[in-house]
Design a protein around this motif. Structure first.
Motif, PDB file in Angstrom:
ATOM      1  N   ALA A 115     -27.730 -42.930 -37.120  1.00  0.00           N
ATOM      2  CA  ALA A 115     -26.463 -43.163 -36.424  1.00  0.00           C
ATOM      3  C   ALA A 115     -25.580 -41.916 -36.477  1.00  0.00           C
ATOM      4  CB  ALA A 115     -25.731 -44.354 -37.043  1.00  0.00           C
ATOM      5  N   GLY A 116     -25.544 -41.249 -37.606  1.00  0.00           N
ATOM      6  CA  GLY A 116     -24.775 -40.012 -37.718  1.00  0.00           C
ATOM      7  C   GLY A 116     -25.354 -38.914 -36.841  1.00  0.00           C
ATOM      8  N   TYR A 117     -26.659 -38.851 -36.764  1.00  0.00           N
ATOM      9  CA  TYR A 117     -27.323 -37.849 -35.923  1.00  0.00           C
ATOM     10  C   TYR A 117     -27.035 -38.102 -34.446  1.00  0.00           C
ATOM     11  CZ  TYR A 117     -31.055 -35.203 -33.718  1.00  0.00           C
ATOM     12  OH  TYR A 117     -31.757 -34.351 -32.920  1.00  0.00           O
ATOM     13  N   SER A 118     -27.007 -39.358 -34.036  1.00  0.00           N
ATOM     14  CA  SER A 118     -26.752 -39.663 -32.622  1.00  0.00           C
ATOM     15  C   SER A 118     -25.330 -39.257 -32.229  1.00  0.00           C
ATOM     16  CB  SER A 118     -27.002 -41.136 -32.335  1.00  0.00           C
ATOM     17  OG  SER A 118     -26.070 -41.946 -33.019  1.00  0.00           O
ATOM     18  N   TRP A 119     -24.382 -39.357 -33.142  1.00  0.00           N
ATOM     19  CA  TRP A 119     -23.014 -38.924 -32.830  1.00  0.00           C
ATOM     20  C   TRP A 119     -22.934 -37.408 -32.690  1.00  0.00           C
ATOM     21  CZ3 TRP A 119     -19.304 -41.530 -30.802  1.00  0.00           C
ATOM     22  CH2 TRP A 119     -19.246 -42.904 -30.979  1.00  0.00           C
ATOM     23  N   ILE A 120     -23.717 -36.701 -33.487  1.00  0.00           N
ATOM     24  CA  ILE A 120     -23.749 -35.240 -33.380  1.00  0.00           C
ATOM     25  C   ILE A 120     -24.340 -34.826 -32.041  1.00  0.00           C
ATOM     26  CG2 ILE A 120     -24.802 -33.149 -34.320  1.00  0.00           C
ATOM     27  CD1 ILE A 120     -24.543 -34.449 -37.102  1.00  0.00           C
ATOM     28  N   VAL A 121     -25.441 -35.460 -31.658  1.00  0.00           N
ATOM     29  CA  VAL A 121     -26.080 -35.154 -30.377  1.00  0.00           C
ATOM     30  C   VAL A 121     -25.142 -35.510 -29.219  1.00  0.00           C
ATOM     31  CG1 VAL A 121     -27.990 -35.785 -28.845  1.00  0.00           C
ATOM     32  CG2 VAL A 121     -28.410 -35.358 -31.264  1.00  0.00           C
ATOM     33  N   PHE A 122     -24.450 -36.639 -29.328  1.00  0.00           N
ATOM     34  CA  PHE A 122     -23.498 -37.030 -28.292  1.00  0.00           C
ATOM     35  C   PHE A 122     -22.359 -36.012 -28.187  1.00  0.00           C
ATOM     36  CE2 PHE A 122     -19.576 -39.257 -27.062  1.00  0.00           C
ATOM     37  CZ  PHE A 122     -19.948 -39.657 -25.780  1.00  0.00           C
ATOM     38  N   ALA A 164     -19.776 -31.552 -25.234  1.00  0.00           N
ATOM     39  CA  ALA A 164     -19.294 -30.168 -25.232  1.00  0.00           C
ATOM     40  C   ALA A 164     -20.016 -29.338 -24.177  1.00  0.00           C
ATOM     41  CB  ALA A 164     -19.478 -29.549 -26.619  1.00  0.00           C
ATOM     42  N   LEU A 165     -21.320 -29.510 -24.037  1.00  0.00           N
ATOM     43  CA  LEU A 165     -22.073 -28.761 -23.029  1.00  0.00           C
ATOM     44  C   LEU A 165     -21.707 -29.198 -21.613  1.00  0.00           C
ATOM     45  CD1 LEU A 165     -25.553 -28.560 -24.755  1.00  0.00           C
ATOM     46  CD2 LEU A 165     -23.897 -26.720 -24.442  1.00  0.00           C
ATOM     47  N   ALA A 166     -21.446 -30.482 -21.426  1.00  0.00           N
ATOM     48  CA  ALA A 166     -21.003 -30.954 -20.116  1.00  0.00           C
ATOM     49  C   ALA A 166     -19.631 -30.374 -19.773  1.00  0.00           C
ATOM     50  CB  ALA A 166     -20.964 -32.482 -20.092  1.00  0.00           C
ATOM     51  N   ALA A 167     -18.742 -30.312 -20.754  1.00  0.00           N
ATOM     52  CA  ALA A 167     -17.417 -29.726 -20.531  1.00  0.00           C
ATOM     53  C   ALA A 167     -17.528 -28.234 -20.219  1.00  0.00           C
ATOM     54  CB  ALA A 167     -16.531 -29.941 -21.754  1.00  0.00           C
ATOM     55  N   LEU A 168     -18.446 -27.542 -20.878  1.00  0.00           N
ATOM     56  CA  LEU A 168     -18.663 -26.122 -20.612  1.00  0.00           C
ATOM     57  C   LEU A 168     -19.176 -25.911 -19.185  1.00  0.00           C
ATOM     58  CD1 LEU A 168     -18.474 -23.409 -22.128  1.00  0.00           C
ATOM     59  CD2 LEU A 168     -20.904 -23.660 -22.620  1.00  0.00           C
ATOM     60  N   SER A 169     -20.100 -26.751 -18.758  1.00  0.00           N
ATOM     61  CA  SER A 169     -20.616 -26.654 -17.386  1.00  0.00           C
ATOM     62  C   SER A 169     -19.523 -26.970 -16.366  1.00  0.00           C
ATOM     63  CB  SER A 169     -21.794 -27.612 -17.188  1.00  0.00           C
ATOM     64  OG  SER A 169     -22.881 -27.238 -17.983  1.00  0.00           O
ATOM     65  N   LEU A 170     -18.702 -27.946 -16.666  1.00  0.00           N
ATOM     66  CA  LEU A 170     -17.604 -28.295 -15.761  1.00  0.00           C
ATOM     67  C   LEU A 170     -16.591 -27.156 -15.683  1.00  0.00           C
ATOM     68  CD1 LEU A 170     -16.455 -30.523 -13.967  1.00  0.00           C
ATOM     69  CD2 LEU A 170     -15.229 -31.377 -15.956  1.00  0.00           C
ATOM     70  N   TYR A 171     -16.306 -26.517 -16.812  1.00  0.00           N
ATOM     71  CA  TYR A 171     -15.404 -25.365 -16.813  1.00  0.00           C
ATOM     72  C   TYR A 171     -15.961 -24.233 -15.947  1.00  0.00           C
ATOM     73  CZ  TYR A 171     -13.206 -21.054 -18.311  1.00  0.00           C
ATOM     74  OH  TYR A 171     -12.588 -19.838 -18.309  1.00  0.00           O
ATOM     75  N   ALA A 172     -17.262 -23.961 -16.085  1.00  0.00           N
ATOM     76  CA  ALA A 172     -17.888 -22.903 -15.286  1.00  0.00           C
ATOM     77  C   ALA A 172     -17.827 -23.251 -13.799  1.00  0.00           C
ATOM     78  CB  ALA A 172     -19.334 -22.697 -15.728  1.00  0.00           C
ATOM     79  N   LEU A 173     -18.033 -24.516 -13.454  1.00  0.00           N
ATOM     80  CA  LEU A 173     -17.963 -24.943 -12.057  1.00  0.00           C
ATOM     81  C   LEU A 173     -16.557 -24.763 -11.496  1.00  0.00           C
ATOM     82  CD1 LEU A 173     -19.270 -26.329  -9.583  1.00  0.00           C
ATOM     83  CD2 LEU A 173     -18.603 -28.506 -10.611  1.00  0.00           C
ATOM     84  N   VAL A 174     -15.550 -25.160 -12.250  1.00  0.00           N
ATOM     85  CA  VAL A 174     -14.162 -25.015 -11.798  1.00  0.00           C
ATOM     86  C   VAL A 174     -13.799 -23.536 -11.672  1.00  0.00           C
ATOM     87  CG1 VAL A 174     -11.752 -25.416 -12.458  1.00  0.00           C
ATOM     88  CG2 VAL A 174     -13.421 -27.256 -12.654  1.00  0.00           C
ATOM     89  N   HIS A 175     -14.231 -22.733 -12.625  1.00  0.00           N
ATOM     90  CA  HIS A 175     -13.946 -21.300 -12.564  1.00  0.00           C
ATOM     91  C   HIS A 175     -14.579 -20.678 -11.319  1.00  0.00           C
ATOM     92  CE1 HIS A 175     -14.382 -17.011 -13.422  1.00  0.00           C
ATOM     93  NE2 HIS A 175     -13.232 -17.150 -14.063  1.00  0.00           N
ATOM     94  N   ALA A 176     -15.820 -21.033 -11.047  1.00  0.00           N
ATOM     95  CA  ALA A 176     -16.504 -20.488  -9.867  1.00  0.00           C
ATOM     96  C   ALA A 176     -15.812 -20.938  -8.587  1.00  0.00           C
ATOM     97  CB  ALA A 176     -17.965 -20.919  -9.857  1.00  0.00           C
ATOM     98  N   ALA A 177     -15.325 -22.163  -8.563  1.00  0.00           N
ATOM     99  CA  ALA A 177     -14.661 -22.681  -7.364  1.00  0.00           C
ATOM    100  C   ALA A 177     -13.337 -21.970  -7.097  1.00  0.00           C
ATOM    101  CB  ALA A 177     -14.422 -24.179  -7.508  1.00  0.00           C
ATOM    102  N   LEU A 178     -12.677 -21.496  -8.144  1.00  0.00           N
ATOM    103  CA  LEU A 178     -11.368 -20.864  -7.983  1.00  0.00           C
ATOM    104  C   LEU A 178     -11.437 -19.372  -7.675  1.00  0.00           C
ATOM    105  CD1 LEU A 178      -9.399 -22.649 -10.842  1.00  0.00           C
ATOM    106  CD2 LEU A 178      -9.340 -23.121  -8.391  1.00  0.00           C
ATOM    107  N   GLN A 179     -12.621 -18.786  -7.729  1.00  0.00           N
ATOM    108  CA  GLN A 179     -12.758 -17.353  -7.474  1.00  0.00           C
ATOM    109  C   GLN A 179     -12.923 -17.067  -5.991  1.00  0.00           C
ATOM    110  OE1 GLN A 179     -12.233 -15.248 -10.063  1.00  0.00           O
ATOM    111  NE2 GLN A 179     -11.855 -17.209 -11.070  1.00  0.00           N
ATOM    112  N   ARG A 180     -12.577 -15.838  -5.591  1.00  0.00           N
ATOM    113  CA  ARG A 180     -12.752 -15.418  -4.196  1.00  0.00           C
ATOM    114  C   ARG A 180     -14.233 -15.215  -3.910  1.00  0.00           C
ATOM    115  NH1 ARG A 180      -9.453 -10.478  -5.094  1.00  0.00           N
ATOM    116  NH2 ARG A 180     -11.306  -9.559  -4.174  1.00  0.00           N
ATOM    117  N   GLU A 181     -14.635 -15.531  -2.694  1.00  0.00           N
ATOM    118  CA  GLU A 181     -16.038 -15.390  -2.334  1.00  0.00           C
ATOM    119  C   GLU A 181     -16.474 -13.930  -2.269  1.00  0.00           C
ATOM    120  OE1 GLU A 181     -19.225 -16.889   1.008  1.00  0.00           O
ATOM    121  OE2 GLU A 181     -17.139 -17.537   1.127  1.00  0.00           O
TER     122      GLU A 181
END
Length: 114
Positions: A4-11, A16-33
């Protein structure tokens, strides 16, 4: 109890990785082409597609094959954040210091009394 403790760590890592990917997506969307082309990187739509897929795949239950897709998305996110983002920011003028040289002081350029 250990599982149970291991599953919380994996979650937590997954969130955190999903938030990092979302940050990269938002950053890319806000940049000039044109900044992507000027930095000699792939186009903005390419990175939006790749990073968008990376975000979506992390929330889909795809089983064992899904793990490989999530891993590919994480690698793409890291490549964007480490390689493309600094190059695009340098072209866009979004780097540190606001265009100041490393030898500038608080009141202007330091010339060593020359």
């Amino acid at each position: 109890m250990l599982v149970a403790g291991y599953s919380w760590i994996v979650f937590g890592i997954s969130v955190a990785l999903a938030a990092l990917s979302l940050y990269a997506l938002v950053h890319a969307a806000l940049q000039r082409e044109d900044a992507f082309r000027a930095a000699d990187k792939q186009t903005k739509p390419f990175w939006l597609l790749i990073l968008g897929l990376a975000v979506v795949v992390q929330f889909l239950p795809l089983g064992a094959f899904g793990f490989m897709l999530v891993l590919a998305g994480i690698v793409a996110t890291i490549v964007y954040l480490v390689d493309v983002r600094p190059a695009v920011r340098a072209i866009s003028g979004g780097g540190r210091g606001g265009g100041r040289s490393s030898s500038d002081g608080p009141y202007g350029p330091y010339n060593g009394n020359r």
